[in-house]
Design an enzyme around this catalytic site. Structure first.
Site, PDB file in Angstrom:
ATOM      1  N   ASP A  30     -14.443   2.939   8.623  1.00 19.05           N
ATOM      2  CA  ASP A  30     -13.570   3.915   8.019  1.00 19.05           C
ATOM      3  C   ASP A  30     -14.162   4.854   7.085  1.00 19.05           C
ATOM      4  OD1 ASP A  30     -11.012   4.951   7.638  1.00 19.05           O
ATOM      5  OD2 ASP A  30     -11.441   4.243   5.429  1.00 19.05           O
ATOM      6  N   ARG A  63     -13.560  13.356   8.172  1.00 19.88           N
ATOM      7  CA  ARG A  63     -12.279  13.672   8.269  1.00 19.88           C
ATOM      8  C   ARG A  63     -11.857  14.717   6.993  1.00 19.88           C
ATOM      9  NH1 ARG A  63      -8.856   8.915   8.263  1.00 19.88           N
ATOM     10  NH2 ARG A  63      -6.988  10.264   8.367  1.00 19.88           N
ATOM     11  N   HIS A  85       0.924  -1.438  -0.171  1.00 19.06           N
ATOM     12  CA  HIS A  85      -0.066  -0.081   0.075  1.00 19.06           C
ATOM     13  C   HIS A  85       0.759   1.260  -0.044  1.00 19.06           C
ATOM     14  CE1 HIS A  85      -3.781   2.450   0.864  1.00 19.06           C
ATOM     15  NE2 HIS A  85      -2.965   3.016   1.523  1.00 19.06           N
ATOM     16  N   LYS A 108      -8.517  -1.368   6.845  1.00 21.11           N
ATOM     17  CA  LYS A 108      -8.681  -2.080   5.505  1.00 21.11           C
ATOM     18  C   LYS A 108      -7.993  -3.161   5.332  1.00 21.11           C
ATOM     19  CE  LYS A 108      -8.825   2.289   4.098  1.00 21.11           C
ATOM     20  NZ  LYS A 108      -8.948   3.344   3.586  1.00 21.11           N
TER      21      LYS A 108
END
Ligand code: URA
Length: 436
Positions: free
Chosen positions: A164, A171, A85, A190
């Site tokens: 999330d 956010r 990632h 995740k």
């Protein structure tokens, strides 16, 4: 438990209990009837942003967010499962290269990626520029891809870490994105749900990255390693430079072309090196080879074309036209190209990745909001990278455009996106730190 009491604990710098974190995450995952309103959630996010979290709180928040949705169990598929990632950059197409390379070395790569937002690109958008390619596989189709190809590249399913989704959206509009505990929990919740045992993190640092300074990037990398480990995931993290775009091609279809060229062994040095390094870390985490041997294996998969063949199979398996691999004219193309020339000669001393990313976005190749559509055809080729010399009439940026009304805006952004000097800049490393 009253939301106001939870907010007060954090506002006053206290440590949240597991029960308090559970209540917050449950409300984010299923707000109706929880007694928490959006203003409670955002107030707590801001308190976390300002007061931080202990490593134990962050680890528990991550776990609770992962548990808020479905967690894939891939244990029936043979082989070690490892993903990579990146925190997001410009021209960062390494996933399209290292996924096939790692799979060619025996790693099973269940890659769940995101879309581009703001100035940074996203793997899903790049893949979708391949005619027919779908990132929406059912779980059964995803499992078939992993068994047959060793690689599946899809978007996150709706039932992964639903907490999330709510928290990230809040956010995004309340100036609370840049919090290390919140970023850590968001990313790892995740990834923990993907059914992997190992994760390689590429934490980008510099002008084109989320983390602008080395200290912040290192702190995020350390947090990801610590929290991943606390949750039973083997995490390896690299902090890598994102001042100039990675490689030369920026824009969705253009980045697919550069990825294929890299898998054929013709890629630019920075992109090739970073892809090989990250893939080698995946091979290491998979327990297939260690250190120098892992890198040797990856280089062999590149040199033999084994990585390219995995990519071809992956495209085919996910409904895409595999002929793009031998004939890139089958990819969507811009209707025209416009050269950007500097009008002065000199060494390129810097290319601002963020500005190049923004120029691609205003041409239609990126998004302002998650629901915006994109034009896969447009983009920019950086013809001279830092350290290279340009004459006054030489093309610095080649703009691939489809008659966008924003062309002059894009050109104005590009005119601010480079600096020239009388001497080349001193060489700076691409990999700034290696953790774990
Ligand atoms: N990427 C994520 O998935 N979450 C964040 O909070 C930041 C980047």
């Amino acid at each position: 438990m009253r939301p106001g009491d939870v907010i007060q604990t954090k506002r006053d710098g206290g440590e949240l209990s597991r029960a308090q974190i559970d209540a917050f995450v449950a409300a984010a995952a299923r707000p109706d009837g929880s007694g928490w309103e959006k203003y409670h959630l955002t107030a707590l996010l801001m308190a976390i942003y300002l007061k931080g979290m202990t490593p134990a709180e962050t680890a528990y928040l991550t776990w609770a967010m992962a548990e808020s949705g479905t967690r894939l169990d891939l244990s029936d598929i043979p082989g070690p499962k490892v993903d990579k990632h990146s925190t997001g950059g410009v021209g960062d197409k390494t996933s399209l290269i290292l996924g096939p390379l790692a799979a060619a070395c025996g790693v099973v790569v269940p890659m769940m990626s995101g879309r581009g937002l703001g100035h940074s690109g996203g793997t899903l958008d790049k893949l979708e520029s391949i005619p027919g390619f779908t990132v929406h596989l059912t779980e059964t189709q995803f499992r078939v891809a992993l068994r047959k190809v060793g690689l599946g590249m899809i978007g996150q399913t709706v039932d992964i870490a639903p907490a999330d989704k709510t928290l990230y959206a809040l956010r995004d509009v309340t100036a609370t994105v840049e919090s290390i505990p919140l970023i850590t929990a968001s990313i790892l919740s995740k990834k923990l749900s993907e059914g992997i045992s190992g994760l390689v993190m590429d934490v980008k640092c510099g002008a084109g990255a989320f983390m602008k300074t080395r200290e912040r990037a290192r702190a995020l990398a350390e947090s990801l390693v610590a929290v991943g480990t606390a949750n039973g995931l083997h995490v390896s993290a690299l902090v890598t430079a994102m001042d100039a775009p990675l490689g030369r091609y920026v824009g969705n279809a253009l980045e697919v072309i550069e990825s294929i060229e890299t898998l054929k062994g013709n890629g630019p040095a920075d992109l090739t090196e970073l892809s090989v390094k990250l893939a080698a870390r995946m091979v290491e985490l998979a327990g297939i080879a260690d250190g120098a041997n892992a890198e040797k294996k990856v280089r062999a998969a590149l040199a033999s074309g084994a990585g390219l063949e995995v990519f071809r199979k992956c495209v085919e398996q996910q409904g895409g036209d595999p002929r793009v691999i031998d004939d890139d004219s089958r990819l969507p193309r811009a209707t025209g190209t416009v050269p950007f020339v500097t009008g002065t000669a000199g060494y390129v001393t810097a290319i601002d990745a963020e500005k190049v990313g923004i120029a691609v976005r205003v041409l239609g190749g990126g998004r302002n909001r998650a629901e915006d559509g994109i034009d896969h055809r447009v983009g920019i080729i950086v013809r001279a990278k830092p350290g290279e010399y340009v004459t006054a009439d030489q093309t610095l940026f080649e703009v691939h455009d489809c008659g966008s009304a924003n062309m002059s805006r894009a050109m104005a952004i590009l005119s601010d996106a480079y600096t020239l000097g009388e001497a080349p800049p001193s060489e700076s490393p691409l990999v700034l730190e290696e953790l774990a």
